[in-house]
Design an enzyme around this catalytic site. Structure first.
Site, short mmCIF file in Angstrom:
data_model
loop_
_atom_site.label_atom_id
_atom_site.label_comp_id
_atom_site.label_asym_id
_atom_site.label_seq_id
_atom_site.Cartn_x
_atom_site.Cartn_y
_atom_site.Cartn_z
N CYS A 175 111.04 -3.45 -36.12
CA CYS A 175 111.59 -2.83 -37.32
C CYS A 175 112.86 -2.04 -37.03
O CYS A 175 112.87 -0.81 -37.13
CB CYS A 175 110.54 -1.94 -37.94
N GLU A 176 113.89 -2.71 -36.61
CA GLU A 176 115.19 -2.09 -36.36
C GLU A 176 116.24 -3.15 -36.62
O GLU A 176 116.07 -4.29 -36.16
CB GLU A 176 115.35 -1.69 -34.88
N GLY A 197 126.60 -5.28 -7.77
CA GLY A 197 127.57 -5.28 -8.87
C GLY A 197 128.17 -6.61 -9.23
O GLY A 197 128.78 -6.75 -10.30
N1 LLP Z 1 122.80 -0.46 -6.28
C1 LLP Z 1 122.79 0.60 -7.10
C2 LLP Z 1 122.87 1.94 -6.54
C3 LLP Z 1 122.71 0.40 -8.50
O1 LLP Z 1 122.71 1.44 -9.31
C4 LLP Z 1 122.62 -0.92 -9.01
C5 LLP Z 1 122.50 -1.17 -10.45
C6 LLP Z 1 122.61 -1.99 -8.10
C7 LLP Z 1 122.73 -1.72 -6.74
C8 LLP Z 1 122.52 -3.43 -8.53
O2 LLP Z 1 123.60 -3.79 -9.31
P1 LLP Z 1 123.79 -5.32 -9.79
O3 LLP Z 1 124.05 -6.15 -8.57
O4 LLP Z 1 122.55 -5.72 -10.50
O5 LLP Z 1 124.95 -5.25 -10.70
N2 LLP Z 1 120.69 -2.61 -17.13
C9 LLP Z 1 122.07 -3.03 -16.95
C10 LLP Z 1 122.48 -2.98 -15.49
C11 LLP Z 1 122.27 -1.62 -14.84
C12 LLP Z 1 122.67 -1.61 -13.39
C13 LLP Z 1 122.25 -0.34 -12.73
N3 LLP Z 1 122.51 -0.24 -11.33
C14 LLP Z 1 122.24 -4.41 -17.56
O6 LLP Z 1 121.29 -4.96 -18.09
O7 LLP Z 1 123.36 -4.93 -17.57
#
Ligand code: LLP
Length: 422
Positions: free
Chosen positions: A349-350, A239
């Protein structure tokens, strides 16, 4: 560390100019820096030095085999959310025992495959998953190591689409129901309790919500210990946010400090599952301007990358810096180009197909642009919309460039399709 810097007016990836990279691999193309990937990983390692801790890279952020292999060699474990990600980790040289399996909807096949491989931990997200897993494990004559992923009901203060730790999100087991479920899990022959897990969201810029969640996890761990359920692992998820524009981003050390402070006397192994903060700023999307259009109200730079290559702007209205590869004034031709405010858009095309709105750029057709901070959730979320082959990926190591994913061919796009014999 910033591996993407200007040298004599030319944007470089480590020691190579992006112009040379574009000549060699064409565009659009994802470019990653080995040094930046390594530095991001080492920052976690340093912050966790002296603790019993594991860094399990969240594969979903960028699942290219070369990136997984690099992290495996650096000593990472992996956080996965599908059988596909497990297969990638194993092919890339990761070990199943170093993998934690998250996700709200694991299928029977995925659970079986992960058990057969000897996965390190299942982060179970519901009671039915727990009973399903116990049944499968018993059938296979195995015992499944589990953590319950609890939903601590903490506001991560991030974009609602990437917030996961609130009561109304689909993720995890409500924290006040977890104790009862642990007690059930303890009685199940196919289950061995390993730990507890939580992940409250992504792109968090403030350490306080993560620390608040950690506190709730600790309270639960203590309540479990009082019942004789002693945990080996505390998985605090990922996160940590990165700087896309001008966000105030704490260093890895500062982000983790309040959590580590709370956890300082604990005996459990700590598990972190960062994705974005390991890869986001270690990658960019290199693209070429195809068409410059000066409309009545707006100017557009139509580039050869689009929402199918990088969907974060379209999906979250996310900001990515867009830099010219050759700085204005760096050569004669560029000096003659006027700066304008452009919407940088793709050919899809969006109207939602944009990479950046209202960017001041001096550019001409044929120029190269770098869409920054695209290492996380860029290629991983790409698609073939509009029958666009996906981009190539290149990993830079000093003065060397390694092609780590071929550009897709058009024939590959329909290779799995069949004309029905009507
Ligand atoms: N652990 C779990 C259970 C998760 O669901 C996620 C991300 C992570 C770890 C890793 O989180 P990070 O360190 O990357 O914040 N597509 C979105 C982000 C979706 C994150 C989903 N879960 C974007 O492009 O901002």
């Amino acid at each position: 560390m910033n591996a993407f810097t200007y040298r004599q007016g030319m944007l470089c990836a480590e020691d190579l100019s992006l112009e040379r990279i574009a000549e060699r691999f064409a565009t659009p193309c994802y470019v990653y820096s080995r040094a930046a990937l390594t530095a991001a990983f080492e920052a976690y390692r340093r912050a966790l030095a002296g603790r019993s801790a594991r860094i399990c890279y969240a594969v979903k952020a960028n699942s290219n085999l070369a990136i997984l292999n690099l992290f495996a060699r650096l000593g990472a474990g992996f956080d996965i959310v599908s059988g596909g990600e497990l297969a990638r980790v194993l092919v890339a040289g990761g070990k199943a025992k170093d993998v934690v399996f998250s996700g709200v909807g694991k299928t029977r096949e995925e659970l079986q495959a992960a058990l057969a491989e000897g996965i390190g931990c299942f982060n179970v997200e519901s009671e039915s998953e727990l009973t399903r897993l116990a049944g499968i494990a018993e059938q296979m004559g195995l015992v499944a190591p589990i953590a319950l992923r609890v939903n601590p009901d903490v506001d991560a203060k991030t974009h609602p689409y990437i917030s996961t730790g609130l009561r109304n999100n689909k993720f995890g087991i409500p924290i006040d129901e977890a104790l009862a479920l642990y007690q059930r899990a303890r009685m199940m022959a196919g289950i061995r309790i390993r730990g507890i897990a939580c992940h409250i969201g992504s792109q968090l810029l403030d350490a306080a919500p993560a620390a608040e969640a950690a506190q709730k996890i600790l309270t639960l761990a203590d309540a479990l210990a009082a019942q004789g359920i002693v945990l080996a692992d505390l998985d605090l998820g990922g996160g940590m946010g990165i700087r896309y524009r001008d966000e105030e981003v704490p260093s890895t050390e500062d982000y983790l400090a309040p959590m580590l402070d709370l956890l300082k006397d604990r005996r459990e192994q700590l598990v972190f599952a960062p994705g974005r903060s390991l890869v986001g700023n270690a990658g960019l999307l290199l693209t070429r301007v195809e068409v410059v259009k000066h409309g009545a109200e707006k100017s557009f730079a139509v580039v050869d990358a689009a929402m199918n290559d990088l969907m974060r702007p379209a999906l979250y209205d996310a900001w990515h810096d867009i830099l010219p590869v050759r700085l204005n004034g760096a050569n004669e031709r560029v000096e003659r180009v006027q700066e304008h405010v452009y919407d940088v858009v793709g050919p899809v095309c969006e109207s939602g197909d944009f990479l950046g709105h209202e960017r001041s750029l001096a550019l001409a057709e044929g120029d190269l642009l770098a869409v920054m901070s695209a290492g996380a959730y860029g290629m991983a979320m790409s698609s073939n919309y509009n029958s666009r082959p996906r981009a190539a990926e290149v990993l830079i190591d000093g003065g060397q460039a390694h092609l780590i994913r071929n550009r897709e061919s058009v024939a590959q796009l329909y290779a799995q399709e069949h004309i029905a014999p009507l």
